[in-house]
Design a protein around this motif. Structure first.
Motif, PDB file in Angstrom:
ATOM      1  N   LEU A  40       0.827  -1.211   0.000  1.00 34.36           N
ATOM      2  CA  LEU A  40       0.000   0.000   0.000  1.00 34.36           C
ATOM      3  C   LEU A  40       0.856   1.254   0.000  1.00 34.36           C
ATOM      4  O   LEU A  40       1.881   1.317   0.669  1.00 34.36           O
ATOM      5  CB  LEU A  40      -0.902   0.039   1.232  1.00 34.36           C
ATOM      6  N   SER A  41       0.417   2.245  -0.731  1.00 36.24           N
ATOM      7  CA  SER A  41       1.108   3.533  -0.708  1.00 36.24           C
ATOM      8  C   SER A  41       0.519   4.331   0.460  1.00 36.24           C
ATOM      9  O   SER A  41      -0.591   4.076   0.905  1.00 36.24           O
ATOM     10  CB  SER A  41       0.896   4.259  -2.026  1.00 36.24           C
ATOM     11  N   PHE A  42       1.272   5.272   0.926  1.00 29.07           N
ATOM     12  CA  PHE A  42       0.789   6.095   2.030  1.00 29.07           C
ATOM     13  C   PHE A  42       0.255   7.422   1.512  1.00 29.07           C
ATOM     14  O   PHE A  42       0.247   8.419   2.206  1.00 29.07           O
ATOM     15  CB  PHE A  42       1.899   6.281   3.071  1.00 29.07           C
ATOM     16  N   GLU A  43      -0.199   7.395   0.257  1.00 30.10           N
ATOM     17  CA  GLU A  43      -0.751   8.589  -0.379  1.00 30.10           C
ATOM     18  C   GLU A  43      -2.240   8.700  -0.075  1.00 30.10           C
ATOM     19  O   GLU A  43      -3.078   8.361  -0.889  1.00 30.10           O
ATOM     20  CB  GLU A  43      -0.516   8.540  -1.896  1.00 30.10           C
ATOM     21  N   THR A  44      -2.547   9.135   1.102  1.00 31.96           N
ATOM     22  CA  THR A  44      -3.917   9.366   1.528  1.00 31.96           C
ATOM     23  C   THR A  44      -3.922  10.605   2.409  1.00 31.96           C
ATOM     24  O   THR A  44      -2.947  10.849   3.126  1.00 31.96           O
ATOM     25  CB  THR A  44      -4.504   8.141   2.266  1.00 31.96           C
ATOM     26  N   GLU A  45      -4.970  11.384   2.325  1.00 34.84           N
ATOM     27  CA  GLU A  45      -4.989  12.640   3.060  1.00 34.84           C
ATOM     28  C   GLU A  45      -4.892  12.427   4.569  1.00 34.84           C
ATOM     29  O   GLU A  45      -4.077  13.032   5.247  1.00 34.84           O
ATOM     30  CB  GLU A  45      -6.264  13.428   2.733  1.00 34.84           C
ATOM     31  N   HIS A  46      -5.734  11.559   5.104  1.00 36.39           N
ATOM     32  CA  HIS A  46      -5.786  11.390   6.555  1.00 36.39           C
ATOM     33  C   HIS A  46      -5.147  10.105   7.052  1.00 36.39           C
ATOM     34  O   HIS A  46      -4.417  10.115   8.027  1.00 36.39           O
ATOM     35  CB  HIS A  46      -7.235  11.450   7.055  1.00 36.39           C
ATOM     36  N   GLY A  47      -5.452   8.984   6.439  1.00 36.55           N
ATOM     37  CA  GLY A  47      -4.900   7.740   6.933  1.00 36.55           C
ATOM     38  C   GLY A  47      -5.756   6.540   6.602  1.00 36.55           C
ATOM     39  O   GLY A  47      -6.375   6.483   5.530  1.00 36.55           O
ATOM     40  N   TYR A  48      -5.823   5.612   7.544  1.00 35.41           N
ATOM     41  CA  TYR A  48      -6.441   4.312   7.309  1.00 35.41           C
ATOM     42  C   TYR A  48      -7.455   3.957   8.386  1.00 35.41           C
ATOM     43  O   TYR A  48      -7.231   4.217   9.559  1.00 35.41           O
ATOM     44  CB  TYR A  48      -5.371   3.213   7.307  1.00 35.41           C
ATOM     45  N   ILE A  49      -8.535   3.348   7.945  1.00 34.69           N
ATOM     46  CA  ILE A  49      -9.475   2.729   8.875  1.00 34.69           C
ATOM     47  C   ILE A  49      -9.341   1.222   8.678  1.00 34.69           C
ATOM     48  O   ILE A  49      -9.551   0.713   7.577  1.00 34.69           O
ATOM     49  CB  ILE A  49     -10.925   3.183   8.622  1.00 34.69           C
ATOM     50  N   ILE A  50      -8.941   0.537   9.726  1.00 35.47           N
ATOM     51  CA  ILE A  50      -8.843  -0.922   9.708  1.00 35.47           C
ATOM     52  C   ILE A  50     -10.159  -1.458  10.265  1.00 35.47           C
ATOM     53  O   ILE A  50     -10.466  -1.264  11.436  1.00 35.47           O
ATOM     54  CB  ILE A  50      -7.681  -1.436  10.587  1.00 35.47           C
ATOM     55  N   ASP A  51     -10.928  -2.114   9.424  1.00 33.01           N
ATOM     56  CA  ASP A  51     -12.246  -2.629   9.806  1.00 33.01           C
ATOM     57  C   ASP A  51     -12.132  -4.116  10.131  1.00 33.01           C
ATOM     58  O   ASP A  51     -11.950  -4.950   9.253  1.00 33.01           O
ATOM     59  CB  ASP A  51     -13.229  -2.401   8.666  1.00 33.01           C
ATOM     60  N   MET A  52     -12.242  -4.432  11.418  1.00 33.68           N
ATOM     61  CA  MET A  52     -12.149  -5.814  11.882  1.00 33.68           C
ATOM     62  C   MET A  52     -13.494  -6.329  12.377  1.00 33.68           C
ATOM     63  O   MET A  52     -13.561  -7.272  13.164  1.00 33.68           O
ATOM     64  CB  MET A  52     -11.079  -5.923  12.977  1.00 33.68           C
ATOM     65  N   GLN A  53     -14.594  -5.721  11.904  1.00 39.20           N
ATOM     66  CA  GLN A  53     -15.924  -6.119  12.357  1.00 39.20           C
ATOM     67  C   GLN A  53     -16.264  -7.558  11.997  1.00 39.20           C
ATOM     68  O   GLN A  53     -17.048  -8.198  12.684  1.00 39.20           O
ATOM     69  CB  GLN A  53     -16.986  -5.185  11.758  1.00 39.20           C
TER      70      GLN A  53
END
Length: 128
Positions: A40-53
């Motif tokens: 994954l590239s780290f080209e995102t404005e805010h970051g990441y949501i890891i969804d473990m639902q």
């Protein structure tokens, strides 16, 4: 014989990337997932949501993969929010004190608010 499996869905949103896991984050079945995360590239404005639902089980290998990814995200100056609904998995994050470093929430709407807002943990990444 019960075959365990894990799938990952990566969805790029306007200002964050969602990574949703389904299945078991366990030794022997997460190698492909690890490679996807590493790519994954780290080209995102805010970051990441890891969804473990939809994660049904996690062992130390899967837990370590999540923590290591969270650390890499933080080092790059991006945010991470982890959604966990399972009590056992939430307890793992609490025992390891990850919940003091990264926000752990139970609802997607809370994750979206936190990824765009401010959150200050009890421990910094360097203290963890």
């Amino acid at each position: 014989m019960d075959h365990k499996k894990i799938t990952v869905k990566i969805d790029t949103k306007a200002d964050y990337i969602s990574i949703a896991f389904t299945g078991d984050l366990e030794y022997g079945i997460i190698e492909d997932v690890k490679k996807e995360l590493q790519g994954l590239s780290f080209e995102t404005e805010h970051g990441y949501i890891i969804d473990m639902q939809k994660v049904t089980n996690v062992d130390s290998t899967g837990f370590g993969m999540i923590v290591n990814f969270a650390k890499k995200v933080s080092v790059k100056g991006k945010k991470i929010v982890i959604i966990v609904v399972d009590d056992f998995i939430r307890n793992l994050f609490a025992i390891s004190q990850c919940d003091k470093v990264f926000p752990i929430v139970t609802k997607e709407e809370d994750a979206r608010l936190l990824i765009k807002g401010e959150w200050s943990g009890e421990l910094s990444l360097s203290e963890y």
